[in-house]
Scaffold this motif. Structure first.
Motif, PDB file in Angstrom:
ATOM      1  N   ILE A   1      30.419  44.314  36.554  1.00 32.48           N
ATOM      2  CA  ILE A   1      31.632  43.824  37.223  1.00 32.48           C
ATOM      3  C   ILE A   1      31.496  42.315  37.434  1.00 32.48           C
ATOM      4  O   ILE A   1      30.401  41.758  37.376  1.00 32.48           O
ATOM      5  CB  ILE A   1      31.873  44.526  38.586  1.00 32.48           C
ATOM      6  CG1 ILE A   1      30.638  44.401  39.502  1.00 32.48           C
ATOM      7  CG2 ILE A   1      32.227  45.982  38.381  1.00 32.48           C
ATOM      8  CD1 ILE A   1      30.746  43.373  40.563  1.00 32.48           C
ATOM      9  N   ASP A   2      32.628  41.681  37.649  1.00 32.52           N
ATOM     10  CA  ASP A   2      32.654  40.257  38.003  1.00 32.52           C
ATOM     11  C   ASP A   2      33.161  40.178  39.444  1.00 32.52           C
ATOM     12  O   ASP A   2      34.354  40.263  39.699  1.00 32.52           O
ATOM     13  CB  ASP A   2      33.578  39.487  37.053  1.00 32.52           C
ATOM     14  CG  ASP A   2      33.514  37.982  37.284  1.00 32.52           C
ATOM     15  OD1 ASP A   2      33.088  37.572  38.383  1.00 32.52           O
ATOM     16  OD2 ASP A   2      33.910  37.218  36.382  1.00 32.52           O
ATOM     17  N   MET A   3      32.227  40.063  40.399  1.00 37.26           N
ATOM     18  CA  MET A   3      32.589  40.109  41.814  1.00 37.26           C
ATOM     19  C   MET A   3      33.561  38.993  42.189  1.00 37.26           C
ATOM     20  O   MET A   3      34.489  39.200  42.975  1.00 37.26           O
ATOM     21  CB  MET A   3      31.326  40.030  42.679  1.00 37.26           C
ATOM     22  CG  MET A   3      31.594  40.161  44.171  1.00 37.26           C
ATOM     23  SD  MET A   3      32.274  41.790  44.625  1.00 37.26           S
ATOM     24  CE  MET A   3      30.776  42.776  44.566  1.00 37.26           C
ATOM     25  N   GLU A   4      33.365  37.804  41.626  1.00 38.04           N
ATOM     26  CA  GLU A   4      34.262  36.691  41.939  1.00 38.04           C
ATOM     27  C   GLU A   4      35.690  37.011  41.496  1.00 38.04           C
ATOM     28  O   GLU A   4      36.649  36.749  42.219  1.00 38.04           O
ATOM     29  CB  GLU A   4      33.765  35.408  41.270  1.00 38.04           C
ATOM     30  CG  GLU A   4      32.473  34.848  41.879  1.00 38.04           C
ATOM     31  CD  GLU A   4      32.033  33.562  41.209  1.00 38.04           C
ATOM     32  OE1 GLU A   4      32.744  33.102  40.273  1.00 38.04           O
ATOM     33  OE2 GLU A   4      30.985  33.016  41.602  1.00 38.04           O
ATOM     34  N   TYR A   5      35.815  37.562  40.297  1.00 38.82           N
ATOM     35  CA  TYR A   5      37.135  37.928  39.769  1.00 38.82           C
ATOM     36  C   TYR A   5      37.788  38.993  40.651  1.00 38.82           C
ATOM     37  O   TYR A   5      38.986  38.913  40.961  1.00 38.82           O
ATOM     38  CB  TYR A   5      36.984  38.432  38.338  1.00 38.82           C
ATOM     39  CG  TYR A   5      38.211  39.109  37.780  1.00 38.82           C
ATOM     40  CD1 TYR A   5      39.308  38.367  37.353  1.00 38.82           C
ATOM     41  CD2 TYR A   5      38.282  40.504  37.708  1.00 38.82           C
ATOM     42  CE1 TYR A   5      40.434  39.001  36.845  1.00 38.82           C
ATOM     43  CE2 TYR A   5      39.398  41.141  37.204  1.00 38.82           C
ATOM     44  CZ  TYR A   5      40.477  40.388  36.769  1.00 38.82           C
ATOM     45  OH  TYR A   5      41.594  41.008  36.282  1.00 38.82           O
ATOM     46  N   ILE A   6      37.002  39.978  41.074  1.00 36.08           N
ATOM     47  CA  ILE A   6      37.549  41.055  41.914  1.00 36.08           C
ATOM     48  C   ILE A   6      38.052  40.512  43.237  1.00 36.08           C
ATOM     49  O   ILE A   6      39.190  40.768  43.653  1.00 36.08           O
ATOM     50  CB  ILE A   6      36.481  42.143  42.148  1.00 36.08           C
ATOM     51  CG1 ILE A   6      36.174  42.871  40.834  1.00 36.08           C
ATOM     52  CG2 ILE A   6      36.955  43.148  43.197  1.00 36.08           C
ATOM     53  CD1 ILE A   6      35.014  43.839  40.932  1.00 36.08           C
ATOM     54  N   LEU A   7      37.208  39.726  43.917  1.00 34.51           N
ATOM     55  CA  LEU A   7      37.589  39.205  45.242  1.00 34.51           C
ATOM     56  C   LEU A   7      38.789  38.264  45.155  1.00 34.51           C
ATOM     57  O   LEU A   7      39.633  38.234  46.057  1.00 34.51           O
ATOM     58  CB  LEU A   7      36.397  38.483  45.883  1.00 34.51           C
ATOM     59  CG  LEU A   7      35.212  39.376  46.269  1.00 34.51           C
ATOM     60  CD1 LEU A   7      34.063  38.549  46.814  1.00 34.51           C
ATOM     61  CD2 LEU A   7      35.631  40.434  47.289  1.00 34.51           C
ATOM     62  N   GLU A   8      38.865  37.480  44.085  1.00 32.67           N
ATOM     63  CA  GLU A   8      39.994  36.571  43.908  1.00 32.67           C
ATOM     64  C   GLU A   8      41.310  37.322  43.725  1.00 32.67           C
ATOM     65  O   GLU A   8      42.393  36.737  43.873  1.00 32.67           O
ATOM     66  CB  GLU A   8      39.754  35.649  42.712  1.00 32.67           C
ATOM     67  CG  GLU A   8      38.704  34.565  42.978  1.00 32.67           C
ATOM     68  CD  GLU A   8      38.338  33.805  41.720  1.00 32.67           C
ATOM     69  OE1 GLU A   8      38.903  34.141  40.647  1.00 32.67           O
ATOM     70  OE2 GLU A   8      37.503  32.888  41.805  1.00 32.67           O
ATOM     71  N   ASN A   9      41.231  38.598  43.368  1.00 32.46           N
ATOM     72  CA  ASN A   9      42.442  39.395  43.139  1.00 32.46           C
ATOM     73  C   ASN A   9      42.676  40.433  44.231  1.00 32.46           C
ATOM     74  O   ASN A   9      43.508  41.323  44.069  1.00 32.46           O
ATOM     75  CB  ASN A   9      42.353  40.092  41.770  1.00 32.46           C
ATOM     76  CG  ASN A   9      42.576  39.135  40.619  1.00 32.46           C
ATOM     77  OD1 ASN A   9      43.709  38.848  40.240  1.00 32.46           O
ATOM     78  ND2 ASN A   9      41.481  38.612  40.069  1.00 32.46           N
ATOM     79  N   VAL A  10      41.940  40.300  45.326  1.00 31.64           N
ATOM     80  CA  VAL A  10      42.180  41.155  46.497  1.00 31.64           C
ATOM     81  C   VAL A  10      42.902  40.297  47.539  1.00 31.64           C
ATOM     82  O   VAL A  10      42.298  39.389  48.111  1.00 31.64           O
ATOM     83  CB  VAL A  10      40.855  41.700  47.079  1.00 31.64           C
ATOM     84  CG1 VAL A  10      41.126  42.510  48.348  1.00 31.64           C
ATOM     85  CG2 VAL A  10      40.145  42.562  46.048  1.00 31.64           C
ATOM     86  N   PRO A  11      44.190  40.546  47.792  1.00 29.91           N
ATOM     87  CA  PRO A  11      44.966  39.687  48.705  1.00 29.91           C
ATOM     88  C   PRO A  11      44.342  39.568  50.091  1.00 29.91           C
ATOM     89  O   PRO A  11      44.344  38.491  50.687  1.00 29.91           O
ATOM     90  CB  PRO A  11      46.328  40.397  48.776  1.00 29.91           C
ATOM     91  CG  PRO A  11      46.406  41.194  47.516  1.00 29.91           C
ATOM     92  CD  PRO A  11      45.013  41.616  47.208  1.00 29.91           C
ATOM     93  N   GLU A  12      43.796  40.663  50.598  1.00 31.32           N
ATOM     94  CA  GLU A  12      43.196  40.626  51.934  1.00 31.32           C
ATOM     95  C   GLU A  12      42.015  39.660  51.986  1.00 31.32           C
ATOM     96  O   GLU A  12      41.802  38.970  52.988  1.00 31.32           O
ATOM     97  CB  GLU A  12      42.731  42.025  52.360  1.00 31.32           C
ATOM     98  CG  GLU A  12      43.846  43.020  52.573  1.00 31.32           C
ATOM     99  CD  GLU A  12      44.190  43.765  51.299  1.00 31.32           C
ATOM    100  OE1 GLU A  12      44.876  44.798  51.385  1.00 31.32           O
ATOM    101  OE2 GLU A  12      43.758  43.304  50.224  1.00 31.32           O
ATOM    102  N   TYR A  13      41.246  39.599  50.876  1.00 37.00           N
ATOM    103  CA  TYR A  13      40.079  38.709  50.856  1.00 37.00           C
ATOM    104  C   TYR A  13      40.526  37.246  50.849  1.00 37.00           C
ATOM    105  O   TYR A  13      39.967  36.415  51.574  1.00 37.00           O
ATOM    106  CB  TYR A  13      39.215  38.990  49.629  1.00 37.00           C
ATOM    107  CG  TYR A  13      38.007  38.093  49.530  1.00 37.00           C
ATOM    108  CD1 TYR A  13      36.855  38.365  50.258  1.00 37.00           C
ATOM    109  CD2 TYR A  13      38.022  36.950  48.723  1.00 37.00           C
ATOM    110  CE1 TYR A  13      35.743  37.540  50.179  1.00 37.00           C
ATOM    111  CE2 TYR A  13      36.921  36.115  48.652  1.00 37.00           C
ATOM    112  CZ  TYR A  13      35.790  36.415  49.380  1.00 37.00           C
ATOM    113  OH  TYR A  13      34.702  35.584  49.307  1.00 37.00           O
ATOM    114  N   LEU A  14      41.527  36.927  50.031  1.00 43.91           N
ATOM    115  CA  LEU A  14      42.020  35.550  49.973  1.00 43.91           C
ATOM    116  C   LEU A  14      42.588  35.119  51.317  1.00 43.91           C
ATOM    117  O   LEU A  14      42.362  33.988  51.780  1.00 43.91           O
ATOM    118  CB  LEU A  14      43.086  35.434  48.886  1.00 43.91           C
ATOM    119  CG  LEU A  14      42.608  35.671  47.444  1.00 43.91           C
ATOM    120  CD1 LEU A  14      43.771  35.586  46.478  1.00 43.91           C
ATOM    121  CD2 LEU A  14      41.530  34.667  47.068  1.00 43.91           C
ATOM    122  N   GLU A  15      43.332  36.031  51.954  1.00 43.94           N
ATOM    123  CA  GLU A  15      43.897  35.723  53.267  1.00 43.94           C
ATOM    124  C   GLU A  15      42.789  35.509  54.300  1.00 43.94           C
ATOM    125  O   GLU A  15      42.840  34.559  55.102  1.00 43.94           O
ATOM    126  CB  GLU A  15      44.813  36.865  53.708  1.00 43.94           C
ATOM    127  CG  GLU A  15      45.515  36.608  55.030  1.00 43.94           C
ATOM    128  CD  GLU A  15      46.420  37.755  55.434  1.00 43.94           C
ATOM    129  OE1 GLU A  15      46.901  37.760  56.576  1.00 43.94           O
ATOM    130  OE2 GLU A  15      46.653  38.645  54.597  1.00 43.94           O
TER     131      GLU A  15
END
Length: 264
Positions: free
Chosen positions: A28-42
């Motif tokens: 997996i690409d953790m950075e890619y996943i987190l960048e596409n989780v709206p809650e994480y960006l917020e």
């Protein structure tokens, strides 16, 4: 170099294991996943805003201390020892307050640690749980993180399950939202708080108000101390000016008397 060596050793181990039985590997690409989780960006934006606010406050106080030090260095020649001691005491108090704020914001158990734990960690746990569920369901033997310190010399896109993790998170979110709505419907007839719940809420409110009052009292005490020091400095300056003025007048009077004596 050490990381590459470790990866080569790992690949040889996996290759040797393949000779025993088939292995199933994914990454997996953790950075890619987190960048596409709206809650994480917020959550990250909220955290960044708080950090910027804290650093701005610390920088302002640090600049103010430097101004006080510079003023003291420039005025030291004309100040009495007592005035110098008071100014140095004021600077020491402000430096202590600055260190306290730095620890409060960025210490091991400071606000940054607590806010990150409150905002970011639940989302990271959500991603981790999704990966665990996929790995168990698809019987993966290894799941690597492409964005971690482990160097991947080559990765085939068909083994990338990052999008599958994201879809699992989205599906889990929908299920949770549906359960929450169902719970709200069930709880609708019981919206009235019980006496015990009200008591707990009142106690929390009282504790919060007490904490605010204590902080205000500390700020007031510091402010009163500053004003007291300022008054003492001003009084000593006034006495010093009066002393200098009296000395000047005395000297002028002696000069006038001497001139009158010479004239006579």
């Amino acid at each position: 170099m050490k990381k590459v060596f470790l990866l080569i050793v790992l690949l040889f181990s996996v290759t040797f294991s393949w000779s025993q039985r088939n292995q199933i590997i994914a990454y997996i690409d953790m950075e890619y996943i987190l960048e596409n989780v709206p809650e994480y960006l917020e959550a990250q934006n909220t955290l960044d805003a708080k950090v910027a606010k804290w650093r701005k406050k610390l920088d302002e106080q640090a600049r103010h201390i430097e101004v006080l030090k510079s003023d003291l260095a420039n005025e030291k020649a004309i100040l009495t020892k007592d005035l110098i001691d008071e100014k140095e005491e004021e600077i020491a108090l402000k430096q202590e307050e600055l260190r306290r704020l730095e620890s409060l914001y960025f210490g091991p158990k400071g606000d940054l640690f607590l806010v990150r734990k409150q905002l970011v960690k639940p989302i990271q746990d959500q991603v981790y749980n999704a990966i665990q569920g996929i790995a168990k369901r698809k019987k993966y033997d290894f799941v690597f993180d492409k964005s971690s310190d482990l160097v991947m010399l080559f990765s085939n896109k068909k083994y990338d399950i990052s999008d599958l993790v994201l879809s699992t998170i989205d599906r889990t979110r929908l299920i949770d939202e549906k359960k929450e709505k169902q719970n709200e419907k069930k709880a609708a007839p019981n919206k009235e708080l019980t006496a015990k719940q009200k008591e707990v809420l009142d106690n929390r409110k009282d504790a919060k108000e007490k904490k605010i009052a204590d902080n205000e009292a500390k700020k007031k005490a510091i402010q009163e101390r500053r004003e007291e020091l300022a008054k003492k400095r001003e009084e000593k300056r006034r006495l010093l000016r009066e002393k200098k003025e009296a000395a000047r007048k005395k000297k002028e009077q002696e000069k006038n008397n001497k001139e009158d004596k010479n004239n006579n």
